[in-house]
Design a protein around this motif. Structure first.
Motif, PDB file in Angstrom:
ATOM      1  N   THR A  89     -34.869  28.004  -5.331  1.00 56.38           N
ATOM      2  CA  THR A  89     -34.213  28.041  -4.028  1.00 56.38           C
ATOM      3  C   THR A  89     -34.849  27.015  -3.109  1.00 56.38           C
ATOM      4  O   THR A  89     -36.076  26.863  -3.103  1.00 56.38           O
ATOM      5  CB  THR A  89     -34.331  29.443  -3.398  1.00 56.38           C
ATOM      6  N   ARG A  90     -34.025  26.306  -2.368  1.00 55.60           N
ATOM      7  CA  ARG A  90     -34.535  25.437  -1.299  1.00 55.60           C
ATOM      8  C   ARG A  90     -34.660  26.281  -0.033  1.00 55.60           C
ATOM      9  O   ARG A  90     -33.689  26.856   0.451  1.00 55.60           O
ATOM     10  CB  ARG A  90     -33.610  24.255  -1.059  1.00 55.60           C
ATOM     11  N   ASP A  98     -38.916  23.614  -1.909  1.00 56.86           N
ATOM     12  CA  ASP A  98     -38.225  24.133  -3.100  1.00 56.86           C
ATOM     13  C   ASP A  98     -39.184  25.023  -3.889  1.00 56.86           C
ATOM     14  O   ASP A  98     -40.259  24.572  -4.282  1.00 56.86           O
ATOM     15  CB  ASP A  98     -37.744  22.986  -3.985  1.00 56.86           C
ATOM     16  N   ILE A  99     -38.776  26.265  -4.144  1.00 56.56           N
ATOM     17  CA  ILE A  99     -39.648  27.248  -4.804  1.00 56.56           C
ATOM     18  C   ILE A  99     -38.927  27.861  -6.000  1.00 56.56           C
ATOM     19  O   ILE A  99     -37.772  28.302  -5.886  1.00 56.56           O
ATOM     20  CB  ILE A  99     -40.050  28.378  -3.842  1.00 56.56           C
ATOM     21  N   VAL A 102     -42.741  32.773  -2.587  1.00 57.14           N
ATOM     22  CA  VAL A 102     -41.558  33.270  -1.876  1.00 57.14           C
ATOM     23  C   VAL A 102     -41.980  34.159  -0.707  1.00 57.14           C
ATOM     24  O   VAL A 102     -41.458  34.040   0.410  1.00 57.14           O
ATOM     25  CB  VAL A 102     -40.623  34.034  -2.832  1.00 57.14           C
ATOM     26  N   ALA A 103     -42.963  35.034  -0.953  1.00 57.00           N
ATOM     27  CA  ALA A 103     -43.447  35.920   0.110  1.00 57.00           C
ATOM     28  C   ALA A 103     -44.069  35.123   1.251  1.00 57.00           C
ATOM     29  O   ALA A 103     -43.863  35.432   2.434  1.00 57.00           O
ATOM     30  CB  ALA A 103     -44.459  36.911  -0.467  1.00 57.00           C
ATOM     31  N   PHE A 144     -39.611  30.749   6.865  1.00 55.43           N
ATOM     32  CA  PHE A 144     -38.619  30.010   6.081  1.00 55.43           C
ATOM     33  C   PHE A 144     -37.460  30.932   5.710  1.00 55.43           C
ATOM     34  O   PHE A 144     -37.645  32.131   5.503  1.00 55.43           O
ATOM     35  CB  PHE A 144     -39.246  29.464   4.801  1.00 55.43           C
ATOM     36  N   THR A 145     -36.276  30.357   5.587  1.00 45.60           N
ATOM     37  CA  THR A 145     -35.101  31.097   5.120  1.00 45.60           C
ATOM     38  C   THR A 145     -34.422  30.303   4.006  1.00 45.60           C
ATOM     39  O   THR A 145     -34.507  29.061   3.976  1.00 45.60           O
ATOM     40  CB  THR A 145     -34.088  31.321   6.255  1.00 45.60           C
ATOM     41  N   PRO A 146     -33.746  30.980   3.057  1.00 45.62           N
ATOM     42  CA  PRO A 146     -33.071  30.262   1.972  1.00 45.62           C
ATOM     43  C   PRO A 146     -31.982  29.343   2.516  1.00 45.62           C
ATOM     44  O   PRO A 146     -31.175  29.747   3.356  1.00 45.62           O
ATOM     45  CB  PRO A 146     -32.474  31.390   1.124  1.00 45.62           C
TER      46      PRO A 146
END
Length: 243
Positions: free
Chosen positions: A94-95, A207-208, A216-217, A224-226
Motif C-alpha cells: 500500500t502507498r 510504500d509499505i 503499518v502500525a 499516514f493514511t492509505p
C-alpha cells in the motif's frame, strides 16, 4: 525518469502512434536473477488502442534475455493487462500518504545513538545486509538512489554490523521514504522518524508491504493514511522472493 535512464538507458522504451509518442515503459535488472518493469504510462488520448499491451510485451521480451524472473507493482487498473501476459500475484503493498507530519512527535522517536549518515565505505556492508532480504544484490541501484536522496542513514549494532538502512528523497508531488530495511522494529522506528524529520513539513509518500505489521502500525500512528493499493506480480520462476 532521469534516474531510470541513467541506470538502464538501453531498457527504457517509448511507443509511438502516427509518429507521436503515446506511452512509455522502463526496465531495471538486478544481476541475472530479477528485473523490474515500471513507468507504464499511456497518454490519456491514446488509451484503449493496445499501447500498454505492446509496451509490456516489448519490455518483457527485453528482460527475458537478461533475467530469470520479471516483477512489477500493479495498480488495480493494470492487473488485468498484466494477468493476460501471464503475470501472477506475489504479495500486496500500500502507498501511504501524510500531508502534514508532527515534527514534535518525530523528534522524540528519532533519538538513537546508533544512527549515522552513510559513508562510501559502508556500501559493501549494506550490500551484504540487503542482499538476502531483497533476494539479490542491488548495490548499484541503491548507491545511485542514495546520490539522489536528501539523506541516507545506517544503523549498526554493538559489533559494528549493519542492522538497518534507509533513505528519503524529494519527488514532484511529495517526499518519498524508502527503501527502509531493518532487523528490528525499534531501530526501524528511530530511522523512519529521523528520515521524516529530515524531509521536514509537507506531504510524504511511503510504500509499505502489507504484511509488515509494525511499519503499518507506525504509519497510522504518525498520521499516514492509505492512498492506493498495489499488487506485486511476477512472470517466470519466482526464485527471488524478497522480504
Amino acid at each position: 525518469w532521469r534516474r531510470l535512464l541513467r541506470y538502464a538507458p538501453a531498457g527504457c522504451f517509448v511507443a509511438e502512434l502516427d509518429g507521436t509518442p503515446a506511452g512509455t515503459v522502463t526496465t531495471t535488472a538486478y544481476g541475472n536473477e530479477v528485473g523490474w518493469i515500471g513507468m507504464v504510462l499511456v497518454h490519456p488520448e491514446r488509451r484503449r488502442r493496445g499501447v500498454a499491451t505492446a509496451l509490456l510485451a516489448h519490455a518483457t521480451s527485453y528482460l527475458r534475455g537478461c533475467v530469470g524472473c520479471i516483477k512489477l507493482d500493479a495498480t488495480p487498473a493494470g492487473e488485468q493487462v498484466y494477468a493476460k501476459l501471464g503475470f501472477q500475484a506475489e504479495l500486496t503493498l500500500t502507498r501511504w500518504h501524510c500531508s502534514d507530519l508532527s515534527m514534535s512527535r518525530l523528534e522524540t522517536k528519532a533519538e538513537s545513538s546508533c544512527l549515522s549518515m552513510v559513508e562510501r565505505t559502508d556500501w559493501p556492508q549494506i550490500d551484504r545486509f540487503d542482499t538476502p532480504i531483497f533476494g539479490t544484490s542491488r548495490r548499484q541501484w541503491l548507491e545511485q538512489l542514495s546520490g539522489d536522496s536528501l539523506a541516507t542513514l545506517i544503523a549498526k549494532d554493538s559489533t559494528g554490523a549493519t542492522s538497518a538502512y534507509g533513505m528519503v528523497r524529494a519527488g514532484m508531488l511529495a517526499h518519498y521514504v524508502g527503501p527502509v530495511v531493518s532487523s528490528s522494529d525499534e531501530v526501524e522506528t528511530a530511522m523512519l522518524a529521523r528520515l521524516l524529520t529530515t524531509a521536514g513539513s509537507g506531504p510524504v509518500f511511503w510504500d509499505i508491504l502489507d504484511d509488515c505489521v509494525a511499519a503499518v502500525a507506525l504509519a497510522r500512528e504518525l498520521g499516514f493514511t492509505p492512498q492506493r493499493h498495489l499488487l506485486r506480480m511476477f512472470l517466470g520462476p519466482c526464485q527471488v522472493a524478497g522480504q
